[in-house]
Design an enzyme around this catalytic site. Structure first.
Site, PDB file in Angstrom:
ATOM      1  N   GLY A 164      43.543  59.233  40.256  1.00 26.69           N
ATOM      2  CA  GLY A 164      44.079  59.394  41.604  1.00 26.69           C
ATOM      3  C   GLY A 164      43.553  58.373  42.585  1.00 26.69           C
ATOM      4  O   GLY A 164      43.057  58.739  43.658  1.00 26.69           O
ATOM      5  N   ASN A 183      45.201  56.279  44.425  1.00 27.51           N
ATOM      6  CA  ASN A 183      45.968  56.352  45.668  1.00 27.51           C
ATOM      7  C   ASN A 183      45.590  57.586  46.475  1.00 27.51           C
ATOM      8  O   ASN A 183      45.552  57.544  47.709  1.00 27.51           O
ATOM      9  CB  ASN A 183      47.470  56.340  45.369  1.00 27.51           C
ATOM     10  CG  ASN A 183      48.009  54.932  45.230  1.00 27.51           C
ATOM     11  OD1 ASN A 183      47.853  54.103  46.112  1.00 27.51           O
ATOM     12  ND2 ASN A 183      48.641  54.647  44.098  1.00 27.51           N
ATOM     13  N   ARG A 243      60.653  73.749  33.688  1.00 29.68           N
ATOM     14  CA  ARG A 243      60.016  72.868  34.675  1.00 29.68           C
ATOM     15  C   ARG A 243      59.946  73.556  36.026  1.00 29.68           C
ATOM     16  O   ARG A 243      58.960  73.451  36.754  1.00 29.68           O
ATOM     17  CB  ARG A 243      60.802  71.559  34.774  1.00 29.68           C
ATOM     18  CG  ARG A 243      60.099  70.471  35.578  1.00 29.68           C
ATOM     19  CD  ARG A 243      61.004  69.287  35.802  1.00 29.68           C
ATOM     20  NE  ARG A 243      61.550  68.764  34.549  1.00 29.68           N
ATOM     21  CZ  ARG A 243      62.539  67.881  34.486  1.00 29.68           C
ATOM     22  NH1 ARG A 243      63.098  67.448  35.601  1.00 29.68           N
ATOM     23  NH2 ARG A 243      62.970  67.447  33.334  1.00 29.68           N
ATOM     24  N   MET A 247      51.821  62.904  36.521  1.00 29.39           N
ATOM     25  CA  MET A 247      52.604  62.514  35.346  1.00 29.39           C
ATOM     26  C   MET A 247      53.549  63.621  34.883  1.00 29.39           C
ATOM     27  O   MET A 247      53.585  63.996  33.716  1.00 29.39           O
ATOM     28  CB  MET A 247      51.665  62.089  34.212  1.00 29.39           C
ATOM     29  CG  MET A 247      50.740  60.943  34.575  1.00 29.39           C
ATOM     30  SD  MET A 247      51.636  59.475  35.184  1.00 29.39           S
ATOM     31  CE  MET A 247      52.434  58.940  33.671  1.00 29.39           C
ATOM     32  N   ILE A 255      57.737  65.026  35.864  1.00 30.07           N
ATOM     33  CA  ILE A 255      58.953  64.921  36.661  1.00 30.07           C
ATOM     34  C   ILE A 255      59.167  66.267  37.338  1.00 30.07           C
ATOM     35  O   ILE A 255      59.258  67.299  36.668  1.00 30.07           O
ATOM     36  CB  ILE A 255      60.161  64.560  35.786  1.00 30.07           C
ATOM     37  CG1 ILE A 255      59.957  63.176  35.154  1.00 30.07           C
ATOM     38  CG2 ILE A 255      61.445  64.578  36.612  1.00 30.07           C
ATOM     39  CD1 ILE A 255      61.017  62.805  34.141  1.00 30.07           C
ATOM     40  N   ASN A 285      56.318  59.520  47.081  1.00 27.63           N
ATOM     41  CA  ASN A 285      55.722  58.950  45.875  1.00 27.63           C
ATOM     42  C   ASN A 285      55.570  57.452  46.083  1.00 27.63           C
ATOM     43  O   ASN A 285      56.204  56.859  46.958  1.00 27.63           O
ATOM     44  CB  ASN A 285      56.626  59.239  44.668  1.00 27.63           C
ATOM     45  CG  ASN A 285      55.990  58.831  43.347  1.00 27.63           C
ATOM     46  OD1 ASN A 285      54.764  58.857  43.214  1.00 27.63           O
ATOM     47  ND2 ASN A 285      56.807  58.470  42.375  1.00 27.63           N
ATOM     48  N   HIS A 305      55.659  53.732  43.866  1.00 28.02           N
ATOM     49  CA  HIS A 305      56.113  53.149  42.603  1.00 28.02           C
ATOM     50  C   HIS A 305      55.719  51.674  42.569  1.00 28.02           C
ATOM     51  O   HIS A 305      55.920  50.960  43.559  1.00 28.02           O
ATOM     52  CB  HIS A 305      57.632  53.292  42.484  1.00 28.02           C
ATOM     53  CG  HIS A 305      58.171  52.796  41.189  1.00 28.02           C
ATOM     54  ND1 HIS A 305      57.981  53.471  39.996  1.00 28.02           N
ATOM     55  CD2 HIS A 305      58.874  51.677  40.882  1.00 28.02           C
ATOM     56  CE1 HIS A 305      58.568  52.788  39.020  1.00 28.02           C
ATOM     57  NE2 HIS A 305      59.118  51.704  39.535  1.00 28.02           N
ATOM     58  N   ASP A 363      63.029  57.707  40.862  1.00 26.57           N
ATOM     59  CA  ASP A 363      62.648  56.630  41.793  1.00 26.57           C
ATOM     60  C   ASP A 363      63.843  56.153  42.615  1.00 26.57           C
ATOM     61  O   ASP A 363      64.019  54.958  42.846  1.00 26.57           O
ATOM     62  CB  ASP A 363      62.026  55.454  41.026  1.00 26.57           C
ATOM     63  CG  ASP A 363      60.782  55.846  40.264  1.00 26.57           C
ATOM     64  OD1 ASP A 363      59.991  56.648  40.791  1.00 26.57           O
ATOM     65  OD2 ASP A 363      60.587  55.359  39.132  1.00 26.57           O
ATOM     66  N   GLU A 400      49.232  48.969  46.980  1.00 22.25           N
ATOM     67  CA  GLU A 400      49.521  50.400  47.004  1.00 22.25           C
ATOM     68  C   GLU A 400      48.525  51.135  47.898  1.00 22.25           C
ATOM     69  O   GLU A 400      48.892  52.018  48.674  1.00 22.25           O
ATOM     70  CB  GLU A 400      49.465  50.986  45.586  1.00 22.25           C
ATOM     71  CG  GLU A 400      50.588  50.543  44.666  1.00 22.25           C
ATOM     72  CD  GLU A 400      50.472  51.182  43.296  1.00 22.25           C
ATOM     73  OE1 GLU A 400      50.018  52.337  43.209  1.00 22.25           O
ATOM     74  OE2 GLU A 400      50.833  50.527  42.308  1.00 22.25           O
TER      75      GLU A 400
END
Length: 206
Positions: A12, A14, A66, A95, A97, A112, A114, A150, A179
């Site tokens: 982590g 970020n 999910r 990690m 979706i 998010n 990318h 994305d 980032e």
């Protein structure tokens, strides 16, 4: 003041850049909770050292859809005040979706980052994709999360020039530095209500 929830799966980095910026009073938001889907995520200890509460909602062996899993995430977010009305959810190396139902409930409240200049090179291995394509520039993008891969409205981008001798590793390192700059900026803009979404576009007020 808005409440922030961060979802991680690993170190982590970020997440760390955002939390340190909050600690320095650069972002007017309350860091309410860091959630990991993995109990061994190194970022959990980093968050705790920075004084932020953590919880694990383990995904390995989870039985259900999910959306079933995401409802557990939402339960933890709400418990810590990260609501659909007063919260922001940041994905920082998470990690998984997330489900369309989660996206709908937190519409324009999940962001998010990318490692590419979207819409180019979505998905995994973006740096490798850029090198193999022969791109002259790459970079990173902070965007709102929607039901696609994305494909959400773009908030901020940073450009990184690709060098002739770049490898996937060297390019990734330079992109990561950017980032760590633009993700806290995006969180700050959101916290100050300076982002307006109009269709696919975001309007940033200063």
């Amino acid at each position: 003041m808005k409440n922030l929830g961060i979802l991680i799966s690993g170190r982590g980095s970020n997440m760390e850049s955002i939390l340190k910026a909050i600690a320095k009073k650069k972002i007017p938001i309350t860091p309410s909770i860091v959630i990991s889907n993995r109990p061994d995520a190194k970022g959990l200890k980093i968050a705790e050292k920075l004084g932020v509460k953590t919880e694990v909602v383990e995904s390995k062996g989870f039985k259900g859809t999910r959306w079933d899993y995401d409802q557990e995430i939402i339960r933890v977010l709400k418990k810590h005040g990260v609501s659909q009305k007063n919260g922001l959810v940041c994905l920082a190396g998470f990690m998984r979706i997330i489900s369309p139902e989660f996206v709908k409930k937190y519409k324009n409240r999940i962001i998010n980052i990318h490692p590419a200049l979207l819409p180019s090179f979505p998905g995994l291995d973006s740096q490798r994709q850029a090198l193999e394509y022969g791109s002259k520039y790459s970079g990173c993008t902070v965007h709102f999360v929607n039901a696609g891969m994305d494909t959400g409205p773009i908030i901020i981008q940073a450009v990184v020039k690709i060098k002739e001798d770049d490898t996937e590793e060297s390019l990734s390192k330079r992109i990561l530095k950017e980032e760590h700059k633009i993700y806290p900026k995006a969180v700050s803009l959101f916290a100050q209500d300076k982002i307006k979404v109009q269709g696919r576009k975001t309007i940033i007020s200063v």
